[in-house]
Structure formats: C-alpha cells, structure tokens
Design an enzyme around this catalytic site. Sequence first.
Site, short mmCIF file in Angstrom:
data_model
loop_
_atom_site.label_atom_id
_atom_site.label_comp_id
_atom_site.label_asym_id
_atom_site.label_seq_id
_atom_site.Cartn_x
_atom_site.Cartn_y
_atom_site.Cartn_z
N ASP A 64 41.87 40.93 46.15
CA ASP A 64 41.11 42.25 46.30
C ASP A 64 40.09 42.23 45.26
O ASP A 64 40.20 42.02 44.19
CB ASP A 64 42.15 43.34 46.34
CG ASP A 64 41.61 44.49 46.84
OD1 ASP A 64 41.01 44.59 48.16
OD2 ASP A 64 41.62 45.83 46.60
N TYR A 66 37.58 43.66 42.38
CA TYR A 66 38.09 44.87 41.33
C TYR A 66 37.49 46.02 41.54
O TYR A 66 36.39 45.92 42.27
CB TYR A 66 37.33 44.29 39.84
CG TYR A 66 38.07 43.09 39.17
CD1 TYR A 66 39.22 42.92 38.99
CD2 TYR A 66 37.11 42.04 38.88
CE1 TYR A 66 39.74 42.08 38.29
CE2 TYR A 66 37.67 40.85 38.17
CZ TYR A 66 38.93 40.88 38.04
OH TYR A 66 39.52 39.61 37.22
N PHE A 77 38.24 37.04 40.43
CA PHE A 77 38.55 37.09 39.02
C PHE A 77 37.46 37.29 38.12
O PHE A 77 37.53 37.59 36.95
CB PHE A 77 39.43 35.60 38.70
CG PHE A 77 40.70 35.68 39.35
CD1 PHE A 77 41.57 36.44 39.01
CD2 PHE A 77 40.97 34.76 40.48
CE1 PHE A 77 43.04 36.27 39.43
CE2 PHE A 77 42.04 34.55 41.14
CZ PHE A 77 43.18 35.29 40.69
N HIS A 187 51.25 34.63 40.13
CA HIS A 187 50.02 35.17 39.71
C HIS A 187 49.72 35.41 38.29
O HIS A 187 50.78 35.81 37.49
CB HIS A 187 49.74 36.57 40.65
CG HIS A 187 48.56 37.02 40.52
ND1 HIS A 187 47.89 37.99 39.80
CD2 HIS A 187 47.51 36.92 41.57
CE1 HIS A 187 46.71 38.23 39.82
NE2 HIS A 187 46.52 37.64 41.25
#
Length: 225
Positions: A64, A66, A77, A187
């Site tokens: 998703d 930020y 990321f 993760h």
Amino acid sequence: MGMITNDWLDAISGEFKKPYYRELYNFVREEYSKTTVYPPAEDIFNAFHFTPLGKVKVLLLGQDPYHNVNQAHGLSFSVLPEQKEIPPSLQNIYKELHDDLGCYIPNNGYLKKWADQGVLLLNTVLTVRAHQANSHQGRGWEEFTDAIIRAVNEQDRPIVYLLWGRPAQMKKSMLNNPKHLILTAPHPSPLSAYRGFFGCKHFSQTNEFLKKNGVEPIDWQIENI
C-alpha cells in the site's frame, strides 16, 4: 491519472478496456476530487515510467502506498527526497543492506536510483486516502497489478522477485518462469523483520544471480542528499 506511454502499454493496454478498470478509474478520480489521496495523481504510475518493462531486472513488491504527507510518490518503499524521516520498514531494509553488502545508511529514503537501474518498485495497490492505510484495497488495483506481475513473468530473461511478507508471497503462485529467481522473506516492518528478514541476504543473492546470467548487477547504495 498520468498515462503510461512506454513499452508497458503494449503489455497491459488490454486492462484499460476491462470493466473493472473503468470502475477503478472512476473510483480513484472521485476520491481525488473529494479527499486527499496519495501519491499525487501524476505520480501514480511512476514505477512504470522509471522502469520500462524491457529494463526490469528485479521486482520488489510492496503493498500500500505511504499515507502521510510528502511520502508516497509511486515507488514501493520509497519516499520523496525532502522527507527527512525514513519509514521504519525502509530503515530495516537499509540495515539489511548494510549487513549484507556493506552499504552505508543514507540520510534519505528516495529509491529512484534503484528504479532507474531496473528495480520495479511495485505496490499491489497504487493509491490510498491520507492517513487511512489500506483504504483503496479491493477496488481493482490488485487486478491491475496482477496483470503487471504476469507481464514480468512472461519476460524471457533472468529476473529476480523479492517477495517480503505474506501478501507479497501470495503472488508466488503466479510465477512459473524457469529463468527467474524468487526470493521470499518476512516483511521488513519492525513487527516481523526479526523473524528472518534480517540476515536474508537478498541483495547479494540478487546480484550473484544477475552476474551469473550475464546481467549488470544493481548498485544498491543510495547516496546522501
């Protein structure tokens, strides 16, 4: 939404004609008109602008965007260069890079350098409401990004997939190209990085695989700004 104009268009243009995409487009357009949505509309497809399909060497799958101000800009990321606070998951990615390859930890989270070298920084969902994580899940983005993953899977050359966390690993069943390498780990978020993300050595493994197959490895070092 900014248009995709490079070689991705040939691979995925059929998606734009499907009913789900029409519904997704209308939903996203309405969201941008009524509320604050990230990334900025012109940045939604940056992953494809910066990394044409024919240049993809690595697919790094996020979830998703930020959802806070001045963070998301269309690359998983990654945050904008003016954002001085590096998100926790990216801090852990940098720690693993340091331990794996000796990269110093930079003062920013702007990963465009990776994208420019062929690292497709793909989120499974490409938009989000401000301060509401996962608010655009289940609206059609997943179907669209699955088409992206399928297009990469069909490329007849060595490619590495970095699948971190269960949602990313669920895409593994779509990947069946014997020329490709699939690397999985927990993760890098603070909740799970200590369960095996730290020490996974995915960055050195990626470069060893690329070099073994005659492909220029990735320079993972992000410079200070």
